[in-house]
Design a protein around this motif. Structure first.
Motif, mmCIF file in Angstrom:
data_model
loop_
_atom_site.group_PDB
_atom_site.id
_atom_site.type_symbol
_atom_site.label_atom_id
_atom_site.label_comp_id
_atom_site.label_asym_id
_atom_site.label_seq_id
_atom_site.Cartn_x
_atom_site.Cartn_y
_atom_site.Cartn_z
ATOM 1 N N ARG A 117 -5.379 1.378 12.016
ATOM 2 C CA ARG A 117 -5.457 1.864 10.639
ATOM 3 C C ARG A 117 -5.243 3.384 10.597
ATOM 4 O O ARG A 117 -4.544 3.897 9.709
ATOM 5 N N ALA A 118 -5.825 4.089 11.558
ATOM 6 C CA ALA A 118 -5.661 5.540 11.615
ATOM 7 C C ALA A 118 -4.215 5.928 11.873
ATOM 8 O O ALA A 118 -3.742 6.979 11.426
ATOM 9 N N GLU A 167 -12.742 -1.848 17.065
ATOM 10 C CA GLU A 167 -12.283 -0.525 17.469
ATOM 11 C C GLU A 167 -10.760 -0.437 17.437
ATOM 12 O O GLU A 167 -10.188 0.571 16.973
ATOM 13 N N GLU A 199 -9.508 -0.067 13.885
ATOM 14 C CA GLU A 199 -9.647 1.299 13.367
ATOM 15 C C GLU A 199 -8.541 2.208 13.904
ATOM 16 O O GLU A 199 -8.011 3.063 13.177
ATOM 17 N N ASP A 202 -8.770 -7.334 11.835
ATOM 18 C CA ASP A 202 -9.984 -7.568 11.035
ATOM 19 C C ASP A 202 -10.252 -9.058 10.888
ATOM 20 O O ASP A 202 -11.403 -9.508 10.940
ATOM 21 N N HIS A 234 -1.326 -0.653 8.888
ATOM 22 C CA HIS A 234 -2.347 -1.378 8.121
ATOM 23 C C HIS A 234 -2.241 -2.894 8.280
ATOM 24 O O HIS A 234 -3.259 -3.591 8.268
ATOM 25 N N ALA A 257 -3.855 -3.758 11.493
ATOM 26 C CA ALA A 257 -5.303 -3.590 11.368
ATOM 27 C C ALA A 257 -5.914 -4.771 10.623
ATOM 28 O O ALA A 257 -6.991 -5.254 10.990
#
Length: 225
Positions: free
Chosen positions: A209-210, A203, A206, A221, A214, A217
């Motif tokens: 990333r939003a 979560e 995400e 990951d 990046h 994020a």
């Protein structure tokens, strides 16, 4: 005199409680020992190393490790009523049986010597097999070994979650500080914070990333793989 006790037809928790009472009696009488399933006298509760404690902790579930942490933090004692009041009435259902199983697996793996007994003993009065325990005791040297093991495990988790940055300047450190403010010990606060961040890593990735972050994020990951 050599006496062998064989318990059959009872649940695992009751068997663990009977075993704990017998070992406590043996310790009180000094030279008395109970026979193990393999025919060897049990090893005295003392003599655990922090490395052995760590290996056993890594074989346990959360409920058993929580109890061991509480006893270790209490320098070898945890009050049963207080423990249930803070963790729920069923918090002491099963952890000692789980610890006994983990010790047996550690013996088979060569981590612990044959005959190593469960280091926890309860304060059951023996009037019935359903009475709640008054608390759990552990040899103070063994408690110190488990505290050292928890410190090492918590340190590994902190390092893995925080990376090269100081834990005090990371999300982990800030979240842990909230738990500390609520009265939790620092090592437990770090553990709670680590579990929360790990559980919600996807979560968080995400959200990063939003927001266009990046690289952050991608790092998150990686922690969920």
């Amino acid at each position: 005199m050599h006496v062998t006790f064989q318990i059959q037809g009872a649940g695992e928790e009751f068997e663990a409680r009977v075993e704990a009472k017998l070992l406590a009696l043996a310790a009180e009488l000094g030279t008395v020992a109970t026979a193990s399933d393999t025919g060897n006298a049990p090893v005295a509760p003392g003599g655990w190393t922090s490395e052995q404690a760590e290996e056993v902790l890594r074989k346990l579930n959360g409920r058993a490790t929580d109890l061991l942490r509480a006893v270790a933090d209490g320098d070898g004692w945890v009050d049963g009523a207080h423990y249930r009041a803070t963790r729920g009435e069923t918090a002491l259902h099963g952890p000692t049986a789980a610890l006994t199983k983990a010790i047996k697996r550690a013996i088979k793996a060569g981590i612990l010597p044959e005959g190593t007994a469960n280091p926890l003993t309860s304060t059951y009065d023996g009037h019935s097999n359903w009475q709640k325990t008054g608390g759990y005791r552990m040899d103070r040297e063994v408690a110190a070994a488990f505290r050292a093991a928890f410190t090492r495990i918590d340190g590994h988790r902190t390092g893995a979650a925080a990376g090269p940055a100081s834990a005090k300047t990371t999300a982990l450190g800030e979240l842990a500080a909230v738990y500390v403010e609520q009265g939790h010990p620092e090592h437990r606060a770090v553990r709670f914070a680590t579990e929360i961040l790990t559980r919600h890593a996807i979560e968080l990735a995400e959200l990063q990333r939003a927001a266009g972050h990046h690289e952050a994020a991608a790092l998150l990951d990686d922690t969920t793989v």
